[in-house]
Design a protein around this motif. Structure first.
Motif, PDB file in Angstrom:
ATOM      1  N   ARG A   1       4.812  -2.347  -5.348  1.00  0.00           N
ATOM      2  CA  ARG A   1       6.249  -2.646  -5.415  1.00  0.00           C
ATOM      3  C   ARG A   1       6.664  -2.595  -6.880  1.00  0.00           C
ATOM      4  O   ARG A   1       6.413  -3.515  -7.644  1.00  0.00           O
ATOM      5  CB  ARG A   1       6.536  -4.044  -4.872  1.00  0.00           C
ATOM      6  CG  ARG A   1       6.297  -4.222  -3.413  1.00  0.00           C
ATOM      7  CD  ARG A   1       7.478  -4.217  -2.514  1.00  0.00           C
ATOM      8  NE  ARG A   1       8.756  -4.644  -2.980  1.00  0.00           N
ATOM      9  CZ  ARG A   1       9.576  -5.431  -2.288  1.00  0.00           C
ATOM     10  NH1 ARG A   1       9.179  -5.951  -1.129  1.00  0.00           N
ATOM     11  NH2 ARG A   1      10.755  -5.715  -2.742  1.00  0.00           N
ATOM     12  N   ASP A   2       7.271  -1.500  -7.283  1.00  0.00           N
ATOM     13  CA  ASP A   2       7.704  -1.359  -8.680  1.00  0.00           C
ATOM     14  C   ASP A   2       8.715  -2.433  -9.058  1.00  0.00           C
ATOM     15  O   ASP A   2       8.756  -2.876 -10.201  1.00  0.00           O
ATOM     16  CB  ASP A   2       8.273   0.032  -8.939  1.00  0.00           C
ATOM     17  CG  ASP A   2       7.186   1.089  -9.005  1.00  0.00           C
ATOM     18  OD1 ASP A   2       6.078   0.775  -9.482  1.00  0.00           O
ATOM     19  OD2 ASP A   2       7.440   2.220  -8.584  1.00  0.00           O
TER      20      ASP A   2
ATOM     21  N   HIS B   1       7.310  -0.113   1.886  1.00  0.00           N
ATOM     22  CA  HIS B   1       5.972  -0.679   1.773  1.00  0.00           C
ATOM     23  C   HIS B   1       5.512  -1.315   3.082  1.00  0.00           C
ATOM     24  O   HIS B   1       6.283  -1.989   3.750  1.00  0.00           O
ATOM     25  CB  HIS B   1       5.960  -1.770   0.698  1.00  0.00           C
ATOM     26  CG  HIS B   1       6.628  -1.341  -0.563  1.00  0.00           C
ATOM     27  ND1 HIS B   1       7.975  -1.476  -0.750  1.00  0.00           N
ATOM     28  CD2 HIS B   1       6.130  -0.759  -1.670  1.00  0.00           C
ATOM     29  CE1 HIS B   1       8.300  -0.987  -1.928  1.00  0.00           C
ATOM     30  NE2 HIS B   1       7.194  -0.548  -2.508  1.00  0.00           N
ATOM     31  N   GLU B   2       4.231  -1.114   3.421  1.00  0.00           N
ATOM     32  CA  GLU B   2       3.620  -1.931   4.455  1.00  0.00           C
ATOM     33  C   GLU B   2       3.413  -3.311   3.841  1.00  0.00           C
ATOM     34  O   GLU B   2       3.062  -3.425   2.662  1.00  0.00           O
ATOM     35  CB  GLU B   2       2.286  -1.340   4.890  1.00  0.00           C
ATOM     36  CG  GLU B   2       1.616  -2.156   5.968  1.00  0.00           C
ATOM     37  CD  GLU B   2       0.339  -1.500   6.474  1.00  0.00           C
ATOM     38  OE1 GLU B   2       0.022  -1.697   7.651  1.00  0.00           O
ATOM     39  OE2 GLU B   2      -0.332  -0.806   5.689  1.00  0.00           O
ATOM     40  N   GLN B   3       3.630  -4.365   4.608  1.00  0.00           N
ATOM     41  CA  GLN B   3       3.522  -5.738   4.110  1.00  0.00           C
ATOM     42  C   GLN B   3       2.657  -6.554   5.053  1.00  0.00           C
ATOM     43  O   GLN B   3       2.848  -6.503   6.270  1.00  0.00           O
ATOM     44  CB  GLN B   3       4.914  -6.356   4.008  1.00  0.00           C
ATOM     45  CG  GLN B   3       4.940  -7.811   3.606  1.00  0.00           C
ATOM     46  CD  GLN B   3       6.351  -8.349   3.539  1.00  0.00           C
ATOM     47  OE1 GLN B   3       7.333  -7.598   3.522  1.00  0.00           O
ATOM     48  NE2 GLN B   3       6.484  -9.660   3.509  1.00  0.00           N
TER      49      GLN B   3
ATOM     50  N   VAL C   1       1.067  -9.189   0.664  1.00  0.00           N
ATOM     51  CA  VAL C   1       0.425  -8.032   0.062  1.00  0.00           C
ATOM     52  C   VAL C   1       1.218  -6.803   0.490  1.00  0.00           C
ATOM     53  O   VAL C   1       1.528  -6.646   1.681  1.00  0.00           O
ATOM     54  CB  VAL C   1      -1.053  -7.908   0.492  1.00  0.00           C
ATOM     55  CG1 VAL C   1      -1.693  -6.676  -0.118  1.00  0.00           C
ATOM     56  CG2 VAL C   1      -1.826  -9.163   0.102  1.00  0.00           C
ATOM     57  N   PHE C   2       1.558  -5.960  -0.485  1.00  0.00           N
ATOM     58  CA  PHE C   2       2.368  -4.772  -0.234  1.00  0.00           C
ATOM     59  C   PHE C   2       1.595  -3.517  -0.651  1.00  0.00           C
ATOM     60  O   PHE C   2       0.939  -3.505  -1.695  1.00  0.00           O
ATOM     61  CB  PHE C   2       3.660  -4.816  -1.059  1.00  0.00           C
ATOM     62  CG  PHE C   2       4.539  -5.991  -0.787  1.00  0.00           C
ATOM     63  CD1 PHE C   2       5.505  -5.944   0.205  1.00  0.00           C
ATOM     64  CD2 PHE C   2       4.414  -7.152  -1.535  1.00  0.00           C
ATOM     65  CE1 PHE C   2       6.328  -7.027   0.448  1.00  0.00           C
ATOM     66  CE2 PHE C   2       5.229  -8.242  -1.299  1.00  0.00           C
ATOM     67  CZ  PHE C   2       6.189  -8.177  -0.308  1.00  0.00           C
ATOM     68  N   HIS C   3       1.729  -2.466   0.161  1.00  0.00           N
ATOM     69  CA  HIS C   3       1.173  -1.161  -0.197  1.00  0.00           C
ATOM     70  C   HIS C   3       2.204  -0.111   0.141  1.00  0.00           C
ATOM     71  O   HIS C   3       2.758  -0.142   1.244  1.00  0.00           O
ATOM     72  CB  HIS C   3      -0.118  -0.891   0.602  1.00  0.00           C
ATOM     73  CG  HIS C   3      -0.730   0.419   0.244  1.00  0.00           C
ATOM     74  ND1 HIS C   3      -0.414   1.584   0.898  1.00  0.00           N
ATOM     75  CD2 HIS C   3      -1.625   0.758  -0.716  1.00  0.00           C
ATOM     76  CE1 HIS C   3      -1.103   2.583   0.366  1.00  0.00           C
ATOM     77  NE2 HIS C   3      -1.835   2.106  -0.606  1.00  0.00           N
TER      78      HIS C   3
END
Length: 106
Positions: free
Chosen positions: A102-103, A48-50, A97-99
């Motif tokens: 995040r399951d 993930h980008e954070q 914020v994550f993309h």
């Protein structure tokens, strides 16, 4: 769900000293953290980008071997799959914020 009140987001502590309220949309996850002074974020990486926004306190963050002391108003961007770690120098309030989603934080 378009709107969430704090009570709609149960507090969870996925690692010692990191207590957060987790929100998940269709493509991203947001976490509103309260972090205890001295709590450490072990070195890790994820797909993930954070983006981390420091609201209060001081947090020392290391991204790809570069360390920066972050204070209120500062933002850090962690690219996907890049090793990072950190430590709360004081009690902190941080929004991450994550993309993509995040399951593991659902």
């Amino acid at each position: 769900m378009s709107f969430l009140a704090p009570d709609d987001q149960p507090l969870r502590e996925p690692m010692a000293g990191f207590v957060g309220r987790f929100s998940t949309g269709a493509t991203m996850t947001s976490v509103n953290w309260t972090i205890a002074a001295g709590a450490t974020l072990p070195e890790h990486a994820h797909l993930h980008e954070q983006i981390s926004h420091v609201l209060a306190g001081e947090f020392e963050l290391t991204i790809a071997g570069e360390t920066q002391r972050l204070g209120p108003g500062m933002v850090a961007v962690v690219p996907p799959n890049v090793t990072h770690s950190g430590r709360a120098l004081t009690e902190c309030r941080i929004i991450d914020v994550f993309h993509p989603v995040r399951d593991d934080y659902r």
